[in-house]
Enzyme design. Structure first.
Site, mmCIF file in Angstrom:
data_model
loop_
_atom_site.group_PDB
_atom_site.id
_atom_site.type_symbol
_atom_site.label_atom_id
_atom_site.label_comp_id
_atom_site.label_asym_id
_atom_site.label_seq_id
_atom_site.Cartn_x
_atom_site.Cartn_y
_atom_site.Cartn_z
ATOM 1 N N HIS A 18 8.164 -54.733 51.097
ATOM 2 C CA HIS A 18 8.924 -55.578 52.045
ATOM 3 C C HIS A 18 8.071 -56.619 52.766
ATOM 4 C CE1 HIS A 18 8.038 -52.307 55.297
ATOM 5 N NE2 HIS A 18 7.077 -53.215 55.274
ATOM 6 N N HIS A 21 8.982 -52.519 62.595
ATOM 7 C CA HIS A 21 7.581 -52.830 62.910
ATOM 8 C C HIS A 21 7.486 -53.288 64.365
ATOM 9 C CE1 HIS A 21 8.002 -53.233 58.529
ATOM 10 N NE2 HIS A 21 6.718 -53.045 58.419
ATOM 11 N N HIS A 48 -1.501 -50.854 50.759
ATOM 12 C CA HIS A 48 -1.979 -51.938 51.622
ATOM 13 C C HIS A 48 -2.551 -51.369 52.912
ATOM 14 C CE1 HIS A 48 2.199 -51.517 53.073
ATOM 15 N NE2 HIS A 48 2.084 -52.456 53.985
ATOM 16 N N GLU A 68 3.895 -46.068 54.226
ATOM 17 C CA GLU A 68 5.298 -46.522 54.138
ATOM 18 C C GLU A 68 6.003 -45.923 52.915
ATOM 19 O OE1 GLU A 68 5.099 -50.896 56.378
ATOM 20 O OE2 GLU A 68 5.135 -50.861 54.203
HETATM 21 C C1 DHB Z 1 2.106 -57.089 55.249
HETATM 22 C C2 DHB Z 1 2.744 -55.994 54.682
HETATM 23 C C3 DHB Z 1 3.622 -55.201 55.429
HETATM 24 O O1 DHB Z 1 4.249 -54.086 54.928
HETATM 25 C C4 DHB Z 1 3.896 -55.530 56.742
HETATM 26 O O2 DHB Z 1 4.797 -54.786 57.409
HETATM 27 C C5 DHB Z 1 3.246 -56.621 57.327
HETATM 28 C C6 DHB Z 1 2.361 -57.394 56.574
HETATM 29 C C7 DHB Z 1 1.164 -57.945 54.459
HETATM 30 O O3 DHB Z 1 0.823 -57.616 53.312
HETATM 31 O O4 DHB Z 1 0.785 -59.009 54.962
HETATM 32 FE FE FE Z 2 5.467 -52.950 56.552
#
Ligand code: DHB
Ligand code: FE
Length: 284
Positions: free
Chosen positions: A12, A59, A193, A240
């Site tokens: 997302h 978030h 990530h 997540e």
């Molecule tokens: C990014 C990914 C995320 O899941 C998020 O909530 C905010 C930023 C990113 O890869 O920049």
């Molecule tokens: Fe996220």
């Protein structure tokens, strides 16, 4: 009775929303990512459900450190898009399904999952980016959406095992709703990530693909994986991915039915700081 027809899984990343809104999807950086969703948009047109039960994480948009529900079900008639950082996206408002949401809350809480009931809530990129990826840019979203927010931001967060069991309770709730409607369940967020600290930028494509394999073939086993494995292997925000187990737990095979058909599988690195994973599983 209502039926769960399919589950959809997708990352997302907020920059994906910005790329759509700023008309950058044809740029060299973004083109391979959006190409991976062309099939999905066509499939969505042919398989539009009446309602999407959309599992995502907030978030610090609707909630904050003041107030941290582990599992929150949106029972409102509508939800206005908002966001941290980038500001609200110019996307349609989200139309809810208060009757079905209330029925699910009743059933799932009676099944011993203590949901927070939210009658007023804004929704952020965690929810709107998956809608954009699957529907493109319509003037109105073509179906109703029940937002289901999971805390994966502030520890303690729920285990994969708890999420998988909750998915089973959601399936039972949906399939006891006395109206012949089609419901999809979506699990969003992930894949690997990390946005902060010494390992910021971490991507683990091999681990992500193994996660996809296991989610398809043996989700009950995958659900046993402890938090530390997600964080070590997929980075701090890789957690997540526990939300995908809620959607997978609601599929027919988990409750003695037939295995789902894998309609689409896609993986792409990178989008912003994230490895993007995507699956469409159809119940048979
Ligand atoms: C990014 C990914 C995320 O899941 C998020 O909530 C905010 C930023 C990113 O890869 O920049
Ligand atoms: Fe996220």
């Amino acid at each position: 009775m209502a039926k769960i027809s399919a589950s959809v899984y997708t990352s997302h990343v907020p920059a994906i929303g910005a790329a759509i809104d700023l008309k950058k999807t044809g740029e060299a950086y973004w083109q391979p990512l959006f190409a991976g969703y062309e099939y999905s948009k066509q499939w969505m047109k042919e398989n539009t459900p009446d309602v999407i039960f959309l599992v995502y994480n907030d978030h610090a948009t609707a909630f904050s450190l003041d107030f941290i529900p582990t599992f929150a079900i949106g029972t409102a008639a509508e939800f206005i898009p908002a966001d941290e950082g980038w500001g609200p996206r110019p996307v349609p408002k989200v139309i809810g399904h208060p009757e079905l949401a209330s029925h699910i809350a009743q059933s799932v809480i009676q099944d011993d999952f203590d949901l927070t009931i939210v009658n007023k809530m804004e929704v952020d990129h965690g929810l709107t980016v998956p809608l954009s990826l699957m529907f493109g840019e319509p003037d109105a979203w073509p179906c109703k959406v029940i937002p289901f927010a999971v805390n994966v931001v502030q520890y303690p967060v729920p285990s994969g095992r708890r999420c998988f069991q909750l998915g089973q309770a959601i399936r039972k709730a949906v399939e006891s709703y006395d109206d012949d409607i089609k419901v999809q369940i979506w699990g969003t967020g992930g894949m690997s990530h990390q946005l902060q600290g010494a390992r910021a930028g971490l991507i683990n494509a091999e681990w992500d693909n193994r996660f996809l394999d296991r989610l398809i073939a043996d989700p009950a086993d995958l659900a046993q994986m402890p938090h530390i494995d997600y964080v070590r292997e997929a980075g701090s925000e890789g957690i997540e991915l526990v939300m995908w187990l809620i959607a997978r737990g609601a599929m027919a095979d988990v409750n003695g039915g037939a295995k789902p058909t894998v309609k689409h599988r896609f993986f792409h690195v990178p989008a912003s700081n994230t490895a993007v994973g995507h699956l469409i599983l159809e119940n048979n």
